[in-house]
Enzyme design. Structure first.
Site, PDB file in Angstrom:
ATOM      1  N   ASP A 139     -18.881   7.559 -30.747  1.00 52.10           N
ATOM      2  CA  ASP A 139     -17.814   8.115 -31.565  1.00 52.10           C
ATOM      3  C   ASP A 139     -16.922   6.992 -32.098  1.00 52.10           C
ATOM      4  OD1 ASP A 139     -15.809   9.604 -32.745  1.00 52.10           O
ATOM      5  OD2 ASP A 139     -15.570  10.964 -31.039  1.00 52.10           O
TER       6      ASP A 139
ATOM      7  N   CYS B 204     -16.578  13.142 -37.881  1.00 60.58           N
ATOM      8  CA  CYS B 204     -17.041  11.751 -38.007  1.00 60.58           C
ATOM      9  C   CYS B 204     -18.563  11.654 -38.021  1.00 60.58           C
ATOM     10  CB  CYS B 204     -16.479  10.889 -36.871  1.00 60.58           C
ATOM     11  SG  CYS B 204     -14.697  10.671 -36.893  1.00 60.58           S
ATOM     12  N   ARG B 205     -19.167  11.750 -36.842  1.00 60.95           N
ATOM     13  CA  ARG B 205     -20.598  11.470 -36.715  1.00 60.95           C
ATOM     14  C   ARG B 205     -21.496  12.534 -37.329  1.00 60.95           C
ATOM     15  NH1 ARG B 205     -20.631  10.799 -30.420  1.00 60.95           N
ATOM     16  NH2 ARG B 205     -19.097  12.455 -30.711  1.00 60.95           N
ATOM     17  N   SER B 206     -21.274  13.800 -36.985  1.00 55.50           N
ATOM     18  CA  SER B 206     -22.187  14.831 -37.502  1.00 55.50           C
ATOM     19  C   SER B 206     -22.060  15.023 -39.012  1.00 55.50           C
ATOM     20  CB  SER B 206     -22.036  16.154 -36.744  1.00 55.50           C
ATOM     21  OG  SER B 206     -20.732  16.658 -36.799  1.00 55.50           O
TER      22      SER B 206
ATOM     23  N   CYS C 244     -21.612  16.892 -33.266  1.00 52.09           N
ATOM     24  CA  CYS C 244     -20.825  15.932 -32.484  1.00 52.09           C
ATOM     25  C   CYS C 244     -19.677  16.718 -31.846  1.00 52.09           C
ATOM     26  CB  CYS C 244     -20.341  14.757 -33.336  1.00 52.09           C
ATOM     27  SG  CYS C 244     -19.152  15.162 -34.633  1.00 52.09           S
TER      28      CYS C 244
ATOM     29  N   ASN D  10     -16.762  17.406 -35.328  1.00 54.02           N
ATOM     30  CA  ASN D  10     -17.356  17.637 -36.639  1.00 54.02           C
ATOM     31  C   ASN D  10     -16.546  17.022 -37.781  1.00 54.02           C
ATOM     32  OD1 ASN D  10     -18.246  20.440 -38.752  1.00 54.02           O
ATOM     33  ND2 ASN D  10     -19.457  18.638 -38.352  1.00 54.02           N
TER      34      ASN D  10
END
Length: 168
Positions: A131, A16-18, A11, A14
């Site tokens: 995000d 939140c999402r990934s 993301c 690095n």
């Protein structure tokens, strides 16, 4: 047996999402010998070595994933040689990764398939993982639902596609 499949989730920062995708995928693939290295990174170096966002960690814990630990890092050229799959969370990240991949290919070998993780949405349409950083906690629940679904589908469609069906 073929070499285990290695996966990198990417993301922007690095945090939140990934890392959510990495934590979920690690949990789902924990006992699968066909899965090797799993990691996550960001296209930007905004949060290098920082832990995931507290809302990411709270969401993972709420879903029973309590052993995840990570320090943010930026994607590197060597990742394109080490990982089989590099999954972008959104199209902006995907464009950045495709640009990097072209540079890596000019300087040598590159084994990574770079694609949107939402390719494995199970809906027939590619989805982006929005995000959640500037939003409410509900956004982290949405990210969890998506990456859990994408991970399950990737494991079924790619990692375990040639495995015999177990009948009950």
């Amino acid at each position: 047996m073929a070499e285990p499949i290695s996966v990198l989730f990417v993301c922007l920062g690095n945090i939140c999402r990934s890392p959510m995708a990495e934590g979920v995928f690690r949990s789902l693939a924990a006992s699968d010998p066909r899965v090797g290295k799993i990691d996550s990174s960001g296209t930007g170096a905004y949060h290098t070595l920082e832990p995931p966002d507290s809302r990411t960690m709270a969401t993972l814990r709420k879903k029973g994933i309590t052993d995840y630990d990570h320090g943010a890092r930026q994607v590197e050229e060597t990742d394109f040689r080490e990982f089989d799959y590099i999954f972008a969370m959104d199209r902006h990240n995907l464009r950045d990764l495709e640009r990097m991949k072209r540079r890596v290919e000019k300087s040598g070998s590159c084994k990574a398939q770079v694609m949107l993780y939402g390719h494995f949405s199970g809906t027939g349409k590619e989805e982006e993982v929005v995000d959640p950083y500037y939003g409410a906690n509900k956004g982290f629940d949405t990210v969890y639902e998506q990456v859990n679904r994408f991970s399950t589908n990737f494991l079924k469609e790619v990692v375990n596609k040639d495995q015999p069906k177990v009948s009950s």
